[in-house]
Design a protein around this motif. Structure first.
Motif, PDB file in Angstrom:
ATOM      1  N   TYR A 100       0.759  -1.238  -0.014  1.00  0.00           N
ATOM      2  CA  TYR A 100      -0.209  -0.151   0.040  1.00  0.00           C
ATOM      3  C   TYR A 100       0.888   1.168  -0.105  1.00  0.00           C
ATOM      4  O   TYR A 100       2.106   1.178   0.634  1.00  0.00           O
ATOM      5  CB  TYR A 100      -0.979   0.002   1.286  1.00  0.00           C
ATOM      6  CG  TYR A 100      -2.048   1.046   1.144  1.00  0.00           C
ATOM      7  CD1 TYR A 100      -3.022   0.973   0.154  1.00  0.00           C
ATOM      8  CD2 TYR A 100      -1.933   2.136   1.904  1.00  0.00           C
ATOM      9  CE1 TYR A 100      -3.871   2.053   0.064  1.00  0.00           C
ATOM     10  CE2 TYR A 100      -2.860   3.228   1.877  1.00  0.00           C
ATOM     11  CZ  TYR A 100      -3.934   3.045   0.815  1.00  0.00           C
ATOM     12  OH  TYR A 100      -5.058   3.968   0.735  1.00  0.00           O
ATOM     13  N   ASP A 137       0.838   4.177   1.572  1.00  0.00           N
ATOM     14  CA  ASP A 137       1.449   4.665   2.606  1.00  0.00           C
ATOM     15  C   ASP A 137       2.564   3.800   3.167  1.00  0.00           C
ATOM     16  O   ASP A 137       3.625   4.564   4.024  1.00  0.00           O
ATOM     17  CB  ASP A 137       0.433   4.761   3.701  1.00  0.00           C
ATOM     18  CG  ASP A 137      -0.774   5.851   3.373  1.00  0.00           C
ATOM     19  OD1 ASP A 137      -0.568   6.494   2.379  1.00  0.00           O
ATOM     20  OD2 ASP A 137      -1.750   6.002   4.233  1.00  0.00           O
ATOM     21  N   ASP A 138       3.000   2.697   2.977  1.00  0.00           N
ATOM     22  CA  ASP A 138       3.914   1.819   3.401  1.00  0.00           C
ATOM     23  C   ASP A 138       5.183   2.081   2.673  1.00  0.00           C
ATOM     24  O   ASP A 138       6.362   2.311   3.174  1.00  0.00           O
ATOM     25  CB  ASP A 138       3.781   0.478   3.596  1.00  0.00           C
ATOM     26  CG  ASP A 138       2.566  -0.158   4.775  1.00  0.00           C
ATOM     27  OD1 ASP A 138       2.727   0.500   5.789  1.00  0.00           O
ATOM     28  OD2 ASP A 138       1.819  -1.186   4.391  1.00  0.00           O
ATOM     29  N   GLU A 189       2.133  -1.073   7.704  1.00  0.00           N
ATOM     30  CA  GLU A 189       0.917  -1.157   8.488  1.00  0.00           C
ATOM     31  C   GLU A 189      -0.431  -1.493   7.647  1.00  0.00           C
ATOM     32  O   GLU A 189      -1.234  -1.689   8.393  1.00  0.00           O
ATOM     33  CB  GLU A 189       0.596   0.501   8.873  1.00  0.00           C
ATOM     34  CG  GLU A 189       1.902   1.038   9.888  1.00  0.00           C
ATOM     35  CD  GLU A 189       1.807   2.549  10.033  1.00  0.00           C
ATOM     36  OE1 GLU A 189       0.797   2.980   9.849  1.00  0.00           O
ATOM     37  OE2 GLU A 189       2.651   3.180  10.277  1.00  0.00           O
ATOM     38  N   TYR A 190      -0.161  -1.748   6.389  1.00  0.00           N
ATOM     39  CA  TYR A 190      -1.451  -1.965   5.751  1.00  0.00           C
ATOM     40  C   TYR A 190      -1.520  -3.558   5.322  1.00  0.00           C
ATOM     41  O   TYR A 190      -0.615  -3.871   4.219  1.00  0.00           O
ATOM     42  CB  TYR A 190      -1.669  -0.998   4.556  1.00  0.00           C
ATOM     43  CG  TYR A 190      -1.684   0.348   5.203  1.00  0.00           C
ATOM     44  CD1 TYR A 190      -3.306   0.750   5.342  1.00  0.00           C
ATOM     45  CD2 TYR A 190      -0.760   1.162   5.478  1.00  0.00           C
ATOM     46  CE1 TYR A 190      -3.502   2.096   6.024  1.00  0.00           C
ATOM     47  CE2 TYR A 190      -1.217   2.551   5.857  1.00  0.00           C
ATOM     48  CZ  TYR A 190      -2.394   2.917   6.054  1.00  0.00           C
ATOM     49  OH  TYR A 190      -2.735   4.201   6.520  1.00  0.00           O
ATOM     50  N   LYS A 208      -6.860  -4.716   3.916  1.00  0.00           N
ATOM     51  CA  LYS A 208      -6.881  -3.175   4.177  1.00  0.00           C
ATOM     52  C   LYS A 208      -6.592  -2.233   3.004  1.00  0.00           C
ATOM     53  O   LYS A 208      -7.289  -1.421   2.478  1.00  0.00           O
ATOM     54  CB  LYS A 208      -6.327  -2.847   5.416  1.00  0.00           C
ATOM     55  CG  LYS A 208      -6.442  -1.446   5.952  1.00  0.00           C
ATOM     56  CD  LYS A 208      -5.667  -1.410   7.353  1.00  0.00           C
ATOM     57  CE  LYS A 208      -5.878   0.230   7.891  1.00  0.00           C
ATOM     58  NZ  LYS A 208      -5.030   0.382   9.038  1.00  0.00           N
ATOM     59  N   GLY A 209      -5.388  -2.585   2.300  1.00  0.00           N
ATOM     60  CA  GLY A 209      -4.913  -1.764   1.356  1.00  0.00           C
ATOM     61  C   GLY A 209      -5.911  -1.843   0.036  1.00  0.00           C
ATOM     62  O   GLY A 209      -6.159  -0.987  -0.440  1.00  0.00           O
TER      63      GLY A 209
END
Length: 156
Positions: free
Chosen positions: A31, A33-34, A136-137, A141-142
């Motif tokens: 994802y 953000d990662d 975190e994902y 979720k991603g």
């Protein structure tokens, strides 16, 4: 804002997608953000200078898991059967030739076949140990966040 895979999501949503190969090849989705977290961990980090780090999601998944999770999140049935790789490559070759004549993108390409049949997992342990990287994902979720974004931007 990953729009490269919209056609994949649309084909799964419209039930026009078939898995090529046995579905056991590994992918390692990440994802965004990662990915950003990984970049930030090496920025101004002198110990990271000249090093190579793999940044990816928490764990690799199979093509079956990849496609089935997207289908489930889109609330459609997963593809019911698989096409053997040699047949997929033959079809892709035909679509690529047709594409040269029509000027339109091929329905399927040999690079898409490769994506679905070759392992793309990676080892992120060096980034975890040396940088403190912790994705975190997870994939579910991603995918949910990606589909939400695609929907809010009227891509699906």
């Amino acid at each position: 804002d990953d729009t490269r895979r919209i056609s994949l999501f649309k084909s799964i949503k419209n039930k026009k997608f078939l898995i090529v190969g046995n579905g056991k090849a590994y992918l390692h989705p990440t994802y965004i953000d990662d990915v950003v977290q990984g970049f930030l961990l090496v920025t101004d980090n002198q110990a990271a200078f000249g090093e190579v780090y793999n940044i990816a999601g928490p764990a690799p998944i199979t093509v079956d898991e990849f496609v089935n999770t997207i289908a489930s999140t889109l609330q459609v049935a997963a593809p019911p059967f698989k096409i053997p790789k040699p047949i997929g490559v033959l079809a892709a070759t035909g679509f690529e030739l047709l594409s040269k004549i029509t000027g339109k993108a091929p329905f399927v390409s040999k690079s898409k076949i490769e994506f679905l049949t070759e392992d793309h997992g990676t080892d992120i342990s060096k980034a975890k140990v040396q940088l403190g990287y912790e994705p975190e994902y997870d994939f579910k979720k991603g995918i949910q966040l990606t589909i939400d974004w695609y929907n809010s931007n009227k891509h699906l």
